[in-house]
Design a protein around this motif. Structure first.
Motif, short mmCIF file in Angstrom:
data_model
loop_
_atom_site.label_atom_id
_atom_site.label_comp_id
_atom_site.label_asym_id
_atom_site.label_seq_id
_atom_site.Cartn_x
_atom_site.Cartn_y
_atom_site.Cartn_z
N UNK A 7 86.70 -79.87 -29.38
CA UNK A 7 86.90 -78.50 -29.86
C UNK A 7 86.21 -78.28 -31.20
N UNK A 8 86.28 -79.25 -32.07
CA UNK A 8 85.65 -79.12 -33.39
C UNK A 8 84.15 -78.95 -33.24
N UNK A 9 83.53 -79.78 -32.44
CA UNK A 9 82.08 -79.71 -32.25
C UNK A 9 81.68 -78.37 -31.61
N UNK A 10 82.43 -77.94 -30.60
CA UNK A 10 82.09 -76.70 -29.90
C UNK A 10 82.41 -75.45 -30.69
N UNK A 11 83.54 -75.46 -31.40
CA UNK A 11 84.03 -74.21 -31.99
C UNK A 11 83.65 -74.00 -33.45
N UNK A 12 83.43 -75.05 -34.19
CA UNK A 12 83.16 -74.87 -35.62
C UNK A 12 82.01 -73.91 -35.89
N UNK A 13 80.89 -73.97 -35.15
CA UNK A 13 79.83 -72.98 -35.40
C UNK A 13 80.27 -71.54 -35.15
N UNK A 14 81.28 -71.34 -34.30
CA UNK A 14 81.75 -69.98 -33.99
C UNK A 14 82.69 -69.43 -35.07
N UNK A 15 83.06 -70.26 -36.04
CA UNK A 15 84.02 -69.83 -37.05
C UNK A 15 83.37 -69.24 -38.29
N UNK A 16 82.04 -69.11 -38.28
CA UNK A 16 81.35 -68.53 -39.43
C UNK A 16 81.96 -67.15 -39.72
N UNK A 17 82.20 -66.40 -38.68
CA UNK A 17 82.92 -65.13 -38.79
C UNK A 17 84.25 -65.31 -38.05
N UNK A 18 85.25 -64.59 -38.47
CA UNK A 18 86.57 -64.71 -37.85
C UNK A 18 86.67 -63.73 -36.68
N UNK A 19 85.96 -64.06 -35.61
CA UNK A 19 85.88 -63.17 -34.46
C UNK A 19 86.87 -63.58 -33.38
N UNK A 20 87.28 -62.62 -32.54
CA UNK A 20 88.15 -62.96 -31.40
C UNK A 20 87.45 -63.91 -30.45
N UNK A 21 88.23 -64.68 -29.73
CA UNK A 21 87.68 -65.65 -28.80
C UNK A 21 87.06 -65.02 -27.57
N UNK A 22 87.40 -63.76 -27.31
CA UNK A 22 86.90 -63.09 -26.10
C UNK A 22 86.90 -61.58 -26.34
N UNK A 23 85.95 -60.93 -25.74
CA UNK A 23 85.91 -59.46 -25.81
C UNK A 23 86.81 -58.90 -24.73
N UNK A 24 87.93 -58.41 -25.15
CA UNK A 24 88.91 -57.85 -24.23
C UNK A 24 89.76 -56.86 -24.99
N UNK A 25 90.46 -56.03 -24.28
CA UNK A 25 91.33 -55.05 -24.94
C UNK A 25 92.63 -55.68 -25.40
N UNK A 26 93.05 -56.71 -24.73
CA UNK A 26 94.32 -57.34 -25.09
C UNK A 26 94.15 -58.21 -26.33
N UNK A 27 95.22 -58.45 -27.03
CA UNK A 27 95.12 -59.33 -28.21
C UNK A 27 94.76 -60.75 -27.79
N UNK A 28 93.82 -61.32 -28.50
CA UNK A 28 93.44 -62.73 -28.30
C UNK A 28 93.31 -63.35 -29.69
N UNK A 29 93.46 -64.66 -29.77
CA UNK A 29 93.31 -65.33 -31.07
C UNK A 29 91.83 -65.34 -31.49
N UNK A 30 91.62 -65.69 -32.73
CA UNK A 30 90.25 -65.86 -33.22
C UNK A 30 89.87 -67.33 -33.06
N UNK A 31 88.57 -67.61 -33.14
CA UNK A 31 88.10 -68.99 -33.07
C UNK A 31 88.71 -69.81 -34.20
#
Length: 144
Positions: free
Chosen positions: A65-89
């Motif tokens: 998870x660290x290797x895959x997700x750390x680059x995605x944490x530069x911005x605090x974006x949701x994990x998925x584009x959806x209308x429902x609430x989702x966590x951030x990376x």
């Protein structure tokens, strides 16, 4: 086998749709899973064997998870584009690091996780990983 079993302890280890489970539920899920595999793999009835394998699997999934997700944490974006609430990376990765920081038997690894929490995640200022919506009052489990 333990990489699959670890999904009980750290749900959806490779998925964007992870949320926190209610207290005690992960343990009950893990116990049910273990009860099904022990008849096939009797050595897994030994708590020392089971715990060692689970700790290793949680460590592996956390590194993954660290290797895959750390680059995605530069911005605090949701994990998925959806209308429902989702966590951030950031919330997902912080949750993975918190789980791994509590592992026994890997002092250098757990210290690395604690350091990531202190020196990276604390700076993010993100909220803890939210719970699964179905377990919230009014959610599907509570008879919505």
């Amino acid at each position: 086998m333990f990489l699959t079993a670890a999904y009980c302890r750290m749900p959806f280890a490779t998925c964007w749709c992870v949320f926190a489970l209610p207290a005690g539920l992960a343990r009950r899920i893990e116990e049910a899973y273990r009860a099904e595999v022990v008849p096939v793999y009797p050595a897994l009835a030994d708590d020392a064997v089971w715990e060692a394998g689970m700790r290793q699997a949680v460590a592996v999934w956390t590194v993954n998870a660290t290797v895959r997700l750390l680059p995605r944490t530069v911005e605090d974006l949701p994990t998925h584009r959806t209308r429902r609430p989702v966590p951030t990376w950031r919330q997902v990765l912080r949750h993975r690091w918190e789980t791994a920081a509590a592992l026994d038997g890997f002092p250098a690894f757990t210290e690395a996780m604690r350091r990531l929490l202190r020196e990276v995640a604390d700076g993010w200022g993100t909220a803890p990983l939210p719970g699964y919506p179905c377990f919230a009052p009014g959610g599907a489990v509570h008879g919505r």
